[in-house]
Design a protein around this motif. Structure first.
Motif, PDB file in Angstrom:
ATOM      1  N   ASN A 147       0.813  -1.215   0.000  1.00 31.99           N
ATOM      2  CA  ASN A 147       0.000   0.000   0.000  1.00 31.99           C
ATOM      3  C   ASN A 147       0.846   1.264   0.000  1.00 31.99           C
ATOM      4  OD1 ASN A 147      -2.368  -1.472  -0.060  1.00 31.99           O
ATOM      5  ND2 ASN A 147      -2.644  -1.460   2.152  1.00 31.99           N
ATOM      6  N   ASN A 148       2.137   1.100  -0.291  1.00 27.65           N
ATOM      7  CA  ASN A 148       3.095   2.199  -0.516  1.00 27.65           C
ATOM      8  C   ASN A 148       3.562   2.915   0.744  1.00 27.65           C
ATOM      9  OD1 ASN A 148       2.997   1.793  -3.357  1.00 27.65           O
ATOM     10  ND2 ASN A 148       1.096   2.962  -3.442  1.00 27.65           N
ATOM     11  N   PHE A 149       3.250   2.356   1.924  1.00 29.10           N
ATOM     12  CA  PHE A 149       3.845   2.876   3.145  1.00 29.10           C
ATOM     13  C   PHE A 149       5.270   2.336   3.264  1.00 29.10           C
ATOM     14  CE2 PHE A 149      -0.736   2.508   4.148  1.00 29.10           C
ATOM     15  CZ  PHE A 149      -1.014   3.818   4.498  1.00 29.10           C
ATOM     16  N   GLU A 150       6.125   3.083   3.928  1.00 24.64           N
ATOM     17  CA  GLU A 150       7.413   2.522   4.341  1.00 24.64           C
ATOM     18  C   GLU A 150       7.152   1.805   5.667  1.00 24.64           C
ATOM     19  OE1 GLU A 150      11.853   3.903   5.849  1.00 24.64           O
ATOM     20  OE2 GLU A 150      10.701   5.262   4.557  1.00 24.64           O
ATOM     21  N   ALA A 151       7.493   0.546   5.759  1.00 25.72           N
ATOM     22  CA  ALA A 151       7.167  -0.227   6.955  1.00 25.72           C
ATOM     23  C   ALA A 151       8.349  -1.080   7.379  1.00 25.72           C
ATOM     24  CB  ALA A 151       5.952  -1.121   6.689  1.00 25.72           C
ATOM     25  N   LEU A 152       8.577  -1.150   8.680  1.00 24.56           N
ATOM     26  CA  LEU A 152       9.656  -1.974   9.203  1.00 24.56           C
ATOM     27  C   LEU A 152       9.293  -2.499  10.579  1.00 24.56           C
ATOM     28  CD1 LEU A 152      12.387   0.231  10.723  1.00 24.56           C
ATOM     29  CD2 LEU A 152      10.643   1.282   9.331  1.00 24.56           C
ATOM     30  N   TYR A 153       9.957  -3.562  10.958  1.00 28.30           N
ATOM     31  CA  TYR A 153       9.703  -4.214  12.242  1.00 28.30           C
ATOM     32  C   TYR A 153      10.953  -4.127  13.102  1.00 28.30           C
ATOM     33  CZ  TYR A 153       8.924  -7.971  15.631  1.00 28.30           C
ATOM     34  OH  TYR A 153       8.791  -8.699  16.784  1.00 28.30           O
ATOM     35  N   VAL A 154      10.763  -3.774  14.382  1.00 31.76           N
ATOM     36  CA  VAL A 154      11.863  -3.768  15.345  1.00 31.76           C
ATOM     37  C   VAL A 154      11.447  -4.588  16.559  1.00 31.76           C
ATOM     38  CG1 VAL A 154      12.787  -1.542  14.586  1.00 31.76           C
ATOM     39  CG2 VAL A 154      11.076  -1.610  16.405  1.00 31.76           C
ATOM     40  N   LEU A 155      12.410  -5.112  17.281  1.00 31.62           N
ATOM     41  CA  LEU A 155      12.115  -6.068  18.340  1.00 31.62           C
ATOM     42  C   LEU A 155      11.487  -5.456  19.587  1.00 31.62           C
ATOM     43  CD1 LEU A 155      15.203  -8.471  18.231  1.00 31.62           C
ATOM     44  CD2 LEU A 155      12.841  -8.989  17.612  1.00 31.62           C
ATOM     45  N   ASP A 156      11.948  -4.244  19.969  1.00 28.38           N
ATOM     46  CA  ASP A 156      11.512  -3.709  21.257  1.00 28.38           C
ATOM     47  C   ASP A 156      11.490  -2.187  21.262  1.00 28.38           C
ATOM     48  OD1 ASP A 156      14.225  -2.969  21.461  1.00 28.38           O
ATOM     49  OD2 ASP A 156      14.732  -4.769  22.590  1.00 28.38           O
ATOM     50  N   SER A 157      11.103  -1.616  22.409  1.00 30.74           N
ATOM     51  CA  SER A 157      10.971  -0.165  22.541  1.00 30.74           C
ATOM     52  C   SER A 157      12.284   0.565  22.315  1.00 30.74           C
ATOM     53  CB  SER A 157      10.427   0.177  23.932  1.00 30.74           C
ATOM     54  OG  SER A 157       9.128  -0.309  24.096  1.00 30.74           O
ATOM     55  N   LYS A 158      13.362  -0.011  22.795  1.00 23.58           N
ATOM     56  CA  LYS A 158      14.676   0.624  22.621  1.00 23.58           C
ATOM     57  C   LYS A 158      15.012   0.754  21.148  1.00 23.58           C
ATOM     58  CE  LYS A 158      19.578   0.131  23.735  1.00 23.58           C
ATOM     59  NZ  LYS A 158      20.616  -0.721  24.367  1.00 23.58           N
ATOM     60  N   ALA A 159      14.794  -0.324  20.402  1.00 24.44           N
ATOM     61  CA  ALA A 159      15.072  -0.295  18.961  1.00 24.44           C
ATOM     62  C   ALA A 159      14.119   0.657  18.245  1.00 24.44           C
ATOM     63  CB  ALA A 159      14.956  -1.700  18.385  1.00 24.44           C
ATOM     64  N   ALA A 160      12.875   0.725  18.719  1.00 22.86           N
ATOM     65  CA  ALA A 160      11.900   1.638  18.118  1.00 22.86           C
ATOM     66  C   ALA A 160      12.339   3.089  18.290  1.00 22.86           C
ATOM     67  CB  ALA A 160      10.531   1.431  18.753  1.00 22.86           C
ATOM     68  N   LEU A 161      12.792   3.431  19.484  1.00 25.49           N
ATOM     69  CA  LEU A 161      13.252   4.796  19.744  1.00 25.49           C
ATOM     70  C   LEU A 161      14.451   5.142  18.873  1.00 25.49           C
ATOM     71  CD1 LEU A 161      13.068   7.405  21.362  1.00 25.49           C
ATOM     72  CD2 LEU A 161      14.490   6.335  23.116  1.00 25.49           C
ATOM     73  N   GLU A 162      15.378   4.220  18.761  1.00 24.92           N
ATOM     74  CA  GLU A 162      16.553   4.451  17.921  1.00 24.92           C
ATOM     75  C   GLU A 162      16.152   4.687  16.469  1.00 24.92           C
ATOM     76  OE1 GLU A 162      18.944   0.994  18.581  1.00 24.92           O
ATOM     77  OE2 GLU A 162      19.685   1.679  20.540  1.00 24.92           O
TER      78      GLU A 162
END
Length: 213
Positions: A23-38
């Motif tokens: 659907n043309n979004f940029e999407a990615l998966y991270v393991l946890d909150s720390k990685a999300a913040l980074e």
């Protein structure tokens, strides 16, 4: 059982990420909150000004402290405004920021973002105004489809958010949505981002934790 649950969640995330990209979004998966913040901080360019939508998720990952530590100017109307007039003005300023940061109420396995809002400032800025929107969401908000998304928000998220915001609504008394007409109702605007908006870059960061409401 834990191993099976992990396998099931991984497959669900896989389907959702693929659908969001389709659907043309940029999407990615991270393991946890720390990685999300980074990842969020990496996505914000130097010199950018930032707007924040009301989000428990963003608070949980430690975003406010990170923005302050990096000395990034940001607008958070709900905490910075001292009067209703000032809040309205800050809402308007969020639409002209370089980057808008938000959570989402639900993300579907077929790659759509679904949100219910009280005033529309959060959902509006997600798709028009800011040059880039970054949406952070826990895997607990993944649902099958839009029908399940609305059910999740109305039956689960909305009553809890109304309670959190000290609203005077029937659901705060009963814990159950009654489709009320209260002046304090927070379920006024229903918005689906079915595809990436034409003029706004949208990055969706799925986090392998339960975050937000």
């Amino acid at each position: 059982m834990e191993q099976l649950e992990r396998w099931f969640r991984e497959k669900q995330v896989e389907r959702t990420i693929q659908a969001l990209k389709k659907n043309n979004f940029e999407a990615l998966y991270v393991l946890d909150s720390k990685a999300a913040l980074e990842e969020v901080m990496k996505q914000i360019p130097d010199g950018a000004n930032v707007g924040l939508g009301g989000s428990v998720t963003l608070s949980q990952i430690g975003l406010l402290d990170a923005l302050k530590n990096r000395k990034i100017p940001f607008i958070q109307p709900q905490t910075q405004a001292k009067t209703p007039e000032e809040m309205r003005e800050l809402f308007r300023k969020c639409f002209s920021t370089d980057v808008f940061l938000s959570g989402t109420n639900a993300v579907t396995e077929d790659g759509k973002l679904f949100n219910i809002d009280a005033t529309g400032n959060r959902v509006g800025a997600m798709f028009m105004g800011p040059l880039k929107t970054i949406v952070v969401t826990g895997v607990n908000k993944i649902v099958k489809d839009l029908e399940a998304a609305e059910k999740r928000v109305r039956e689960w998220a909305a009553p809890q958010n109304a309670k959190r915001l000290n609203r005077k609504t029937p659901c705060v008394e009963t814990g159950v949505c009654s489709d009320c007409s209260s002046p304090d109702r927070i379920c006024n605007i229903y918005v689906t981002l079915a595809k990436k908006p034409v003029r706004t870059e949208v990055v969706v960061i799925l986090v392998g934790e339960n975050l937000g409401i």
